[in-house]
Write a protein that holds these residues in place. Structure first.
Motif, PDB file in Angstrom:
ATOM      1  N   VAL A 175      -3.980 -11.025  -4.127  1.00  0.00           N
ATOM      2  CA  VAL A 175      -3.015 -10.447  -5.070  1.00  0.00           C
ATOM      3  C   VAL A 175      -1.619 -10.957  -4.771  1.00  0.00           C
ATOM      4  O   VAL A 175      -0.763 -11.034  -5.672  1.00  0.00           O
ATOM      5  CB  VAL A 175      -3.085  -8.906  -5.013  1.00  0.00           C
ATOM      6  N   ASN A 176      -1.370 -11.333  -3.521  1.00  0.00           N
ATOM      7  CA  ASN A 176      -0.091 -11.914  -3.118  1.00  0.00           C
ATOM      8  C   ASN A 176      -0.237 -13.417  -2.870  1.00  0.00           C
ATOM      9  O   ASN A 176       0.400 -13.966  -1.962  1.00  0.00           O
ATOM     10  CB  ASN A 176       0.417 -11.223  -1.857  1.00  0.00           C
ATOM     11  N   ALA A 177      -1.053 -14.068  -3.665  1.00  0.00           N
ATOM     12  CA  ALA A 177      -1.345 -15.497  -3.483  1.00  0.00           C
ATOM     13  C   ALA A 177      -0.084 -16.321  -3.317  1.00  0.00           C
ATOM     14  O   ALA A 177       0.887 -16.162  -4.065  1.00  0.00           O
ATOM     15  CB  ALA A 177      -2.146 -16.018  -4.678  1.00  0.00           C
ATOM     16  N   ALA A 178      -0.077 -17.180  -2.282  1.00  0.00           N
ATOM     17  CA  ALA A 178       1.024 -18.087  -1.966  1.00  0.00           C
ATOM     18  C   ALA A 178       2.266 -17.366  -1.434  1.00  0.00           C
ATOM     19  O   ALA A 178       3.334 -17.975  -1.326  1.00  0.00           O
ATOM     20  CB  ALA A 178       1.397 -18.955  -3.173  1.00  0.00           C
ATOM     21  N   HIS A 179       2.131 -16.087  -1.061  1.00  0.00           N
ATOM     22  CA  HIS A 179       3.260 -15.331  -0.505  1.00  0.00           C
ATOM     23  C   HIS A 179       2.759 -14.587   0.741  1.00  0.00           C
ATOM     24  O   HIS A 179       2.549 -13.370   0.714  1.00  0.00           O
ATOM     25  CB  HIS A 179       3.790 -14.348  -1.542  1.00  0.00           C
ATOM     26  N   PRO A 180       2.585 -15.302   1.850  1.00  0.00           N
ATOM     27  CA  PRO A 180       1.989 -14.695   3.051  1.00  0.00           C
ATOM     28  C   PRO A 180       2.743 -13.469   3.567  1.00  0.00           C
ATOM     29  O   PRO A 180       2.120 -12.496   3.998  1.00  0.00           O
ATOM     30  CB  PRO A 180       2.022 -15.833   4.078  1.00  0.00           C
ATOM     31  N   ALA A 181       4.069 -13.496   3.523  1.00  0.00           N
ATOM     32  CA  ALA A 181       4.837 -12.368   4.048  1.00  0.00           C
ATOM     33  C   ALA A 181       4.569 -11.099   3.247  1.00  0.00           C
ATOM     34  O   ALA A 181       4.456  -9.998   3.812  1.00  0.00           O
ATOM     35  CB  ALA A 181       6.330 -12.694   4.043  1.00  0.00           C
ATOM     36  N   ALA A 182       4.475 -11.229   1.937  1.00  0.00           N
ATOM     37  CA  ALA A 182       4.184 -10.064   1.095  1.00  0.00           C
ATOM     38  C   ALA A 182       2.767  -9.567   1.345  1.00  0.00           C
ATOM     39  O   ALA A 182       2.519  -8.351   1.380  1.00  0.00           O
ATOM     40  CB  ALA A 182       4.368 -10.425  -0.375  1.00  0.00           C
ATOM     41  N   ALA A 183       1.837 -10.489   1.520  1.00  0.00           N
ATOM     42  CA  ALA A 183       0.453 -10.107   1.805  1.00  0.00           C
ATOM     43  C   ALA A 183       0.361  -9.358   3.125  1.00  0.00           C
ATOM     44  O   ALA A 183      -0.344  -8.344   3.250  1.00  0.00           O
ATOM     45  CB  ALA A 183      -0.432 -11.346   1.837  1.00  0.00           C
ATOM     46  N   TYR A 184       1.059  -9.848   4.123  1.00  0.00           N
ATOM     47  CA  TYR A 184       1.083  -9.223   5.446  1.00  0.00           C
ATOM     48  C   TYR A 184       1.592  -7.787   5.349  1.00  0.00           C
ATOM     49  O   TYR A 184       0.972  -6.850   5.867  1.00  0.00           O
ATOM     50  CB  TYR A 184       1.978 -10.062   6.357  1.00  0.00           C
ATOM     51  N   ALA A 185       2.718  -7.596   4.659  1.00  0.00           N
ATOM     52  CA  ALA A 185       3.319  -6.269   4.548  1.00  0.00           C
ATOM     53  C   ALA A 185       2.406  -5.307   3.791  1.00  0.00           C
ATOM     54  O   ALA A 185       2.233  -4.146   4.190  1.00  0.00           O
ATOM     55  CB  ALA A 185       4.676  -6.363   3.860  1.00  0.00           C
ATOM     56  N   GLU A 186       1.829  -5.781   2.701  1.00  0.00           N
ATOM     57  CA  GLU A 186       0.950  -4.908   1.906  1.00  0.00           C
ATOM     58  C   GLU A 186      -0.303  -4.521   2.680  1.00  0.00           C
ATOM     59  O   GLU A 186      -0.727  -3.359   2.682  1.00  0.00           O
ATOM     60  CB  GLU A 186       0.581  -5.583   0.592  1.00  0.00           C
ATOM     61  N   ALA A 187      -0.905  -5.474   3.346  1.00  0.00           N
ATOM     62  CA  ALA A 187      -2.129  -5.193   4.095  1.00  0.00           C
ATOM     63  C   ALA A 187      -1.859  -4.237   5.258  1.00  0.00           C
ATOM     64  O   ALA A 187      -2.691  -3.374   5.570  1.00  0.00           O
ATOM     65  CB  ALA A 187      -2.743  -6.491   4.608  1.00  0.00           C
ATOM     66  N   LEU A 188      -0.710  -4.381   5.910  1.00  0.00           N
ATOM     67  CA  LEU A 188      -0.364  -3.449   6.981  1.00  0.00           C
ATOM     68  C   LEU A 188      -0.274  -2.021   6.454  1.00  0.00           C
ATOM     69  O   LEU A 188      -0.706  -1.071   7.114  1.00  0.00           O
ATOM     70  CB  LEU A 188       0.963  -3.837   7.625  1.00  0.00           C
ATOM     71  N   ASP A 189       0.292  -1.872   5.269  1.00  0.00           N
ATOM     72  CA  ASP A 189       0.415  -0.540   4.664  1.00  0.00           C
ATOM     73  C   ASP A 189      -0.967   0.010   4.314  1.00  0.00           C
ATOM     74  O   ASP A 189      -1.309   1.141   4.665  1.00  0.00           O
ATOM     75  CB  ASP A 189       1.289  -0.633   3.410  1.00  0.00           C
ATOM     76  N   VAL A 190      -1.773  -0.777   3.647  1.00  0.00           N
ATOM     77  CA  VAL A 190      -3.131  -0.357   3.271  1.00  0.00           C
ATOM     78  C   VAL A 190      -3.941  -0.003   4.510  1.00  0.00           C
ATOM     79  O   VAL A 190      -4.620   1.028   4.570  1.00  0.00           O
ATOM     80  CB  VAL A 190      -3.827  -1.463   2.456  1.00  0.00           C
ATOM     81  N   ALA A 191      -3.871  -0.852   5.517  1.00  0.00           N
ATOM     82  CA  ALA A 191      -4.692  -0.679   6.715  1.00  0.00           C
ATOM     83  C   ALA A 191      -4.263   0.492   7.572  1.00  0.00           C
ATOM     84  O   ALA A 191      -5.024   0.941   8.437  1.00  0.00           O
ATOM     85  CB  ALA A 191      -4.683  -1.960   7.554  1.00  0.00           C
ATOM     86  N   GLY A 192      -3.071   1.018   7.341  1.00  0.00           N
ATOM     87  CA  GLY A 192      -2.624   2.172   8.105  1.00  0.00           C
ATOM     88  C   GLY A 192      -3.535   3.368   7.947  1.00  0.00           C
ATOM     89  O   GLY A 192      -3.594   4.240   8.818  1.00  0.00           O
ATOM     90  N   ALA A 193      -4.259   3.432   6.846  1.00  0.00           N
ATOM     91  CA  ALA A 193      -5.203   4.523   6.618  1.00  0.00           C
ATOM     92  C   ALA A 193      -6.484   4.362   7.421  1.00  0.00           C
ATOM     93  O   ALA A 193      -7.278   5.304   7.510  1.00  0.00           O
ATOM     94  CB  ALA A 193      -5.546   4.599   5.125  1.00  0.00           C
ATOM     95  N   HIS A 194      -6.691   3.204   8.007  1.00  0.00           N
ATOM     96  CA  HIS A 194      -7.985   2.870   8.613  1.00  0.00           C
ATOM     97  C   HIS A 194      -7.882   2.506  10.090  1.00  0.00           C
ATOM     98  O   HIS A 194      -8.753   2.848  10.885  1.00  0.00           O
ATOM     99  CB  HIS A 194      -8.582   1.697   7.829  1.00  0.00           C
ATOM    100  N   GLN A 195      -6.815   1.797  10.450  1.00  0.00           N
ATOM    101  CA  GLN A 195      -6.720   1.224  11.782  1.00  0.00           C
ATOM    102  C   GLN A 195      -5.320   1.399  12.359  1.00  0.00           C
ATOM    103  O   GLN A 195      -4.359   1.674  11.629  1.00  0.00           O
ATOM    104  CB  GLN A 195      -7.037  -0.264  11.729  1.00  0.00           C
ATOM    105  N   SER A 196      -5.217   1.202  13.654  1.00  0.00           N
ATOM    106  CA  SER A 196      -3.932   1.155  14.330  1.00  0.00           C
ATOM    107  C   SER A 196      -3.902  -0.064  15.234  1.00  0.00           C
ATOM    108  O   SER A 196      -4.875  -0.815  15.309  1.00  0.00           O
ATOM    109  CB  SER A 196      -3.708   2.426  15.163  1.00  0.00           C
TER     110      SER A 196
END
Length: 393
Positions: A175-196
């Motif tokens: 969804v953040n194709a070609a924008h690694p920094a945005a992908a990183y930030a979004e995935a960190l937020d999503v993953a907060g519900a699952h992992q630390s």
């Protein structure tokens, strides 16, 4: 004087081709790695009379349901595992929200999907809710968010630190194709519900790797560089060391042992995958999950080739379904073709349309990008009115 004709450069894969390649590639890698998950390269070699070169049957043959009571799953014969079940579930959440996601989207949409919508589960050979197939680390989502009513942004704290969140985070990168920094930030937020800890970090870095692989002209080296620019602590160190070791090899077979040796100091599980060490899967700033660095190392050693990277991941053993899922997603996003015989076999065996999620997510990605542009333009206008940076007096 004759005029030189301009050189024609063939266009790279389109957005839809990269997104579909990543999702199909991840599913195929998952299915190939499933039957040999948890074993060493030496055990795989002995069991199969050589390296695995494609789809194989269950490790324990017809006794797959009873050989390991804690995991009564039909791994093999082209069946996808929980990695793909979770990846496709996340695609469905994106298709519903049609915007960027956060930890609250996991609670509001992903958890209900896992609990209430029966689907064909290949490894159970039955139609049931996906929750019944998930490992305990993923059932944590339901326990904490649905029953525990924990703040979604903090729900991952206390779970075992493993690749559970990272394994299905490719859609956040796409969804953040070609924008690694945005992908990183979004995935960190999503993953907060699952992992630390480093489990959450790996989810962010894997999404960044997939996003980087979607960029025009991307290469294995550019993907690794993007990961190193964003990764923190032990995750960064592990990726650096593993990919440096991989760069000395031009085939994944010769890289099997060196890659394991490179990641070993950062891996908490220890040498015996089925008998984890005392410090296994505990939070740390010094350690890393094993799966992501090894997947990137296989991509480097294979020169970005899907077939070689995925087979290298499969024959590495240990948590190889997740390693192959990640390697398959990155090489698929780079545009390396997924062998049609593999994808056809996996789709038929798993009773899944492997291509539909790519079509769906491409549509979502285009909508999200258009919305991002509008939001950016509105921000630019607001800053201009304030006489902000770059504005004329």
């Amino acid at each position: 004087m004759t005029r030189e004709e301009p050189q024609f450069t063939p266009p790279g894969p389109s957005l839809e081709e990269r997104i579909t390649g990543a999702l199909v590639g991840a599913a195929v890698g998952d299915a190939l790695g499933g039957p040999v998950e948890g074993y060493s390269p030496e055990q795989i070699l002995e069991r199969h009379g050589g390296r695995v070169h494609g789809v194989v049957g269950p490790w324990n043959g017809d006794a797959w349901r009873t050989a390991r009571p804690i995991a009564p799953y039909h791994k093999g014969d082209g069946h996808i595992t929980d990695d793909t079940l979770m990846t496709h579930a996340l695609v469905r959440v994106y298709a519903k929200v049609r915007d960027h996601l956060d930890a609250h989207a996991v609670a509001d949409h992903l958890v209900p999907d896992l609990m209430t919508n029966p689907r064909w589960i290949p490894e159970l050979e039955a139609e049931t809710i996906p929750l019944h197939r998930l490992f305990l680390a993923e059932k944590w989502l339901v326990a904490r968010l649905h029953y525990g009513h924990i703040d979604p942004r903090e729900a991952g704290t206390g779970n075992i630190v493993n690749c559970g969140a990272a394994m299905y985070m490719a859609p956040a990168g796409l969804v953040n194709a070609a924008h690694p920094a945005a992908a990183y930030a979004e995935a960190l937020d999503v993953a907060g519900a699952h992992q630390s800890s480093y489990g959450r970090e790996a989810a962010g870095v894997f999404a960044a790797a997939v996003a980087a692989a979607c960029a025009p002209g991307a290469t294995p080296d550019s993907v690794v560089a993007a990961c190193l620019s964003l990764a923190k602590d032990g995750t960064r160190e592990a990726i650096d060391k593993v990919c440096d070791a991989a760069s000395r090899h031009t085939d994944t077979e010769s890289a099997l042992r060196p890659l394991r040796e490179a990641v070993a100091p950062y891996d908490t599980v220890g040498p015996d995958y089925r008998s984890p060490s005392l410090g296994a899967r505990r939070p740390s700033r010094l350690h890393s999950i094993e799966e992501l660095p090894i997947a990137l190392g296989m991509v480097v050693a294979a020169g970005g080739d899907f077939r070689h990277a995925v087979l290298g991941a499969v024959n590495y053993g240990r948590d190889c379904d997740s390693i192959a899922t990640m390697a398959g997603a990155v090489t698929g996003a780079l545009g390396s073709p997924v062998p049609e015989d593999w994808s056809k076999t996996v789709a038929e065996a798993s009773r899944l349309d492997l291509w539909e999620p790519g079509v769906t997510l491409t549509g979502v990605t285009r909508e999200v990008f258009a919305r991002d542009v509008r939001r950016r333009r509105a921000h630019e206008r607001a800053v201009a009115e304030l006489g902000g940076p770059g504005c004329s007096d």
